[in-house]
Scaffold this motif. Structure first.
Motif, PDB file in Angstrom:
ATOM      1  N   THR A 141       0.846  -1.024  -0.011  1.00 44.64           N
ATOM      2  CA  THR A 141      -0.046  -0.184   0.145  1.00 44.64           C
ATOM      3  C   THR A 141       0.824   1.171   0.035  1.00 44.64           C
ATOM      4  OG1 THR A 141      -1.535  -1.324   1.201  1.00 44.64           O
ATOM      5  CG2 THR A 141      -1.746   1.158   1.141  1.00 44.64           C
ATOM      6  N   ARG A 142       1.793   0.961   0.749  1.00 42.63           N
ATOM      7  CA  ARG A 142       2.893   2.349   0.747  1.00 42.63           C
ATOM      8  C   ARG A 142       3.386   2.649  -0.470  1.00 42.63           C
ATOM      9  NH1 ARG A 142       3.115   4.585   5.823  1.00 42.63           N
ATOM     10  NH2 ARG A 142       3.209   3.253   7.490  1.00 42.63           N
ATOM     11  N   ARG A 143       3.819   1.632  -0.985  1.00 41.06           N
ATOM     12  CA  ARG A 143       4.558   1.616  -2.466  1.00 41.06           C
ATOM     13  C   ARG A 143       3.462   2.281  -3.314  1.00 41.06           C
ATOM     14  NH1 ARG A 143       5.426  -3.631  -3.786  1.00 41.06           N
ATOM     15  NH2 ARG A 143       7.245  -3.430  -2.611  1.00 41.06           N
ATOM     16  N   PHE A 144       2.366   1.868  -3.482  1.00 37.27           N
ATOM     17  CA  PHE A 144       1.186   2.566  -4.504  1.00 37.27           C
ATOM     18  C   PHE A 144       1.102   4.105  -4.069  1.00 37.27           C
ATOM     19  CE2 PHE A 144      -3.369   3.483  -4.783  1.00 37.27           C
ATOM     20  CZ  PHE A 144      -3.492   3.331  -6.245  1.00 37.27           C
ATOM     21  N   LEU A 145       0.727   4.434  -2.692  1.00 36.98           N
ATOM     22  CA  LEU A 145       0.625   5.654  -2.233  1.00 36.98           C
ATOM     23  C   LEU A 145       1.843   6.526  -2.845  1.00 36.98           C
ATOM     24  CD1 LEU A 145      -0.990   5.387   1.041  1.00 36.98           C
ATOM     25  CD2 LEU A 145      -2.293   5.681  -1.028  1.00 36.98           C
ATOM     26  N   THR A 146       3.072   6.038  -2.479  1.00 35.44           N
ATOM     27  CA  THR A 146       4.095   6.805  -2.921  1.00 35.44           C
ATOM     28  C   THR A 146       4.152   7.184  -4.265  1.00 35.44           C
ATOM     29  OG1 THR A 146       5.418   5.940  -1.046  1.00 35.44           O
ATOM     30  CG2 THR A 146       6.820   6.880  -2.935  1.00 35.44           C
ATOM     31  N   LYS A 147       3.756   6.085  -5.202  1.00 32.57           N
ATOM     32  CA  LYS A 147       3.795   6.225  -6.622  1.00 32.57           C
ATOM     33  C   LYS A 147       2.824   6.994  -7.035  1.00 32.57           C
ATOM     34  CE  LYS A 147       3.479   3.434 -11.087  1.00 32.57           C
ATOM     35  NZ  LYS A 147       3.471   2.142 -11.305  1.00 32.57           N
ATOM     36  N   GLY A 169       1.854   9.846  -5.242  1.00 30.44           N
ATOM     37  CA  GLY A 169       2.420  11.101  -4.958  1.00 30.44           C
ATOM     38  C   GLY A 169       1.601  11.466  -3.674  1.00 30.44           C
ATOM     39  N   VAL A 170       1.059  10.674  -3.049  1.00 30.17           N
ATOM     40  CA  VAL A 170       0.514  10.727  -1.478  1.00 30.17           C
ATOM     41  C   VAL A 170       1.063   9.941  -0.449  1.00 30.17           C
ATOM     42  CG1 VAL A 170      -1.568  12.021  -2.102  1.00 30.17           C
ATOM     43  CG2 VAL A 170      -1.657   9.598  -2.092  1.00 30.17           C
ATOM     44  N   GLY A 171       2.573   9.568  -0.497  1.00 27.47           N
ATOM     45  CA  GLY A 171       3.045   8.742   0.534  1.00 27.47           C
ATOM     46  C   GLY A 171       3.525   9.658   1.613  1.00 27.47           C
ATOM     47  N   ARG A 172       4.215   8.835   2.553  1.00 25.15           N
ATOM     48  CA  ARG A 172       4.766   9.669   3.627  1.00 25.15           C
ATOM     49  C   ARG A 172       5.903  10.905   3.372  1.00 25.15           C
ATOM     50  NH1 ARG A 172       7.125   4.628   7.266  1.00 25.15           N
ATOM     51  NH2 ARG A 172       7.500   3.994   5.015  1.00 25.15           N
ATOM     52  N   GLU A 173       6.250  10.569   2.026  1.00 29.38           N
ATOM     53  CA  GLU A 173       7.279  11.610   1.695  1.00 29.38           C
ATOM     54  C   GLU A 173       6.534  12.875   1.183  1.00 29.38           C
ATOM     55  OE1 GLU A 173       6.590   8.687   0.230  1.00 29.38           O
ATOM     56  OE2 GLU A 173       8.210   7.241   0.785  1.00 29.38           O
ATOM     57  N   ASP A 174       5.396  13.045   0.730  1.00 25.30           N
ATOM     58  CA  ASP A 174       4.616  13.881   0.437  1.00 25.30           C
ATOM     59  C   ASP A 174       3.939  14.751   1.351  1.00 25.30           C
ATOM     60  OD1 ASP A 174       5.074  13.264  -2.351  1.00 25.30           O
ATOM     61  OD2 ASP A 174       4.211  11.500  -1.853  1.00 25.30           O
ATOM     62  N   ILE A 175       3.888  14.501   2.661  1.00 29.60           N
ATOM     63  CA  ILE A 175       3.470  15.201   3.592  1.00 29.60           C
ATOM     64  C   ILE A 175       4.056  16.447   3.837  1.00 29.60           C
ATOM     65  CG2 ILE A 175       2.847  15.186   6.438  1.00 29.60           C
ATOM     66  CD1 ILE A 175       2.699  12.163   6.112  1.00 29.60           C
ATOM     67  N   ALA A 176       3.280  17.641   4.273  1.00 31.81           N
ATOM     68  CA  ALA A 176       3.903  19.015   3.978  1.00 31.81           C
ATOM     69  C   ALA A 176       4.885  19.162   5.519  1.00 31.81           C
ATOM     70  CB  ALA A 176       3.108  19.914   4.228  1.00 31.81           C
TER      71      ALA A 176
END
Length: 292
Positions: free
Chosen positions: A277-283, A285-292
């Motif tokens: 799921t994390r891989r899909f969300l990151t791909k 553009g709404v993964g952990r890396e995309d949190i402001a």
């Protein structure tokens, strides 16, 4: 509930609809429900229990370990029942709205299958556990009421998708675990087969709605990512039910829950559950890396 501010969702679902029709089964006749389950068999894969891989598991007697697999299997299936009831409510409210007219046919299959899933999960809980665990306080979608209608609509389907992907991880593993009773394997197996279609559909709807968010409200993307990360953590935490520890005869349930949730072995296990799921969300553009 009208979704008038959301552009129509247009997807090619012919393959999924054909699979739903060709794979149709009658759940009320396909399962052979034994009167009892062998007392010396775990009901949930031991490594999937919330104490799996920790010293806390090794500290339990064998009787307590087996009791924990029973109570946590009932908790897991109860979570399925409550989660399905929530997603059915959301889907039924939308099935004939103009936004979802193109996917309405598949949503009818979806509703029918999920209702049947709710039946056989509750059947297992009531027949062998004598109860359903109560639903737990939810991370409510209305906590994002400050977001646009498009973002809120996308979050509804994101919650459904996350729930299904987490559940499917457990189903897929337990469907082939020979240490479990046959009926436990079968319930997990049947649900896993159906969920493969539901996850595929969920990802398609999520992607289309997220694209609308990116186009119309790009400033909300980091806020959506933050909410979805919170929902992932909330979903994992619901597996750690103090009532299940108490029913297994394990003392200090609340303290044990805190210890287990923060144990490195369990954090690693969570990462495995959420990896896909994390891989899909990151791909997306709404993964952990995309949190402001």
């Amino acid at each position: 509930m009208a979704a008038t501010e959301v552009a129509p969702v247009t997807l090619d679902l012919d393959r999924l609809e054909n699979l739903a029709e060709s794979g149709y089964y009658n759940p009320y006749t396909m399962f052979d429900w034994p009167d009892t389950i062998e007392p010396d068999m775990p009901w949930m894969s031991e490594k999937l229990t919330t104490l799996g891989g920790t010293p806390m598991w090794d500290e339990l007697t064998r009787e307590q370990q087996l009791a924990l697999t029973r109570s946590e299997a009932i908790n897991f299936f109860s979570l399925n029942v409550h989660g399905i009831r929530e997603l059915l409510t959301e889907v039924v409210l939308r099935i004939h709205e103009p936004t979802y007219a193109n996917v309405s046919e598949f949503l009818h299959h979806f509703i029918g299958e999920e209702n049947e899933h709710m039946w056989f999960f509750s059947k297992f809980c009531l027949r062998y556990g004598g109860r359903l665990y109560p639903s737990q306080p939810s991370l409510r979608a209305d906590s994002v009421d400050h977001l646009s209608r498009t973002s809120r609509e996308m979050i509804i389907f994101a919650r459904i998708l996350i729930f299904e992907e987490i559940v499917d991880y457990y189903n897929a593993h337990m469907a082939t675990d020979a240490s479990l009773p046959f009926i436990a394997r079968e319930v997990n197996r049947v649900h896993h087969v159906d969920e493969s279609r539901h996850v595929a559909f969920g990802r398609m709807v999520f992607t289309e709605l997220l694209n609308q968010v990116k186009q119309r409200h790009p400033q909300e993307v980091p806020l959506v990512a933050e909410y979805l990360e919170s929902y992932l953590q909330y979903s994992i935490a619901t597996l750690y039910n103090p009532a299940a520890y108490r029913d297994a005869g394990i003392p200090d349930a609340l303290a044990l829950r805190r210890r287990a949730l923060s144990h490195p072995a369990r954090i690693e296990a969570h990462d495995q559950v959420l990896k896909r799921t994390r891989r899909f969300l990151t791909k997306s553009g709404v993964g952990r890396e995309d949190i402001a």
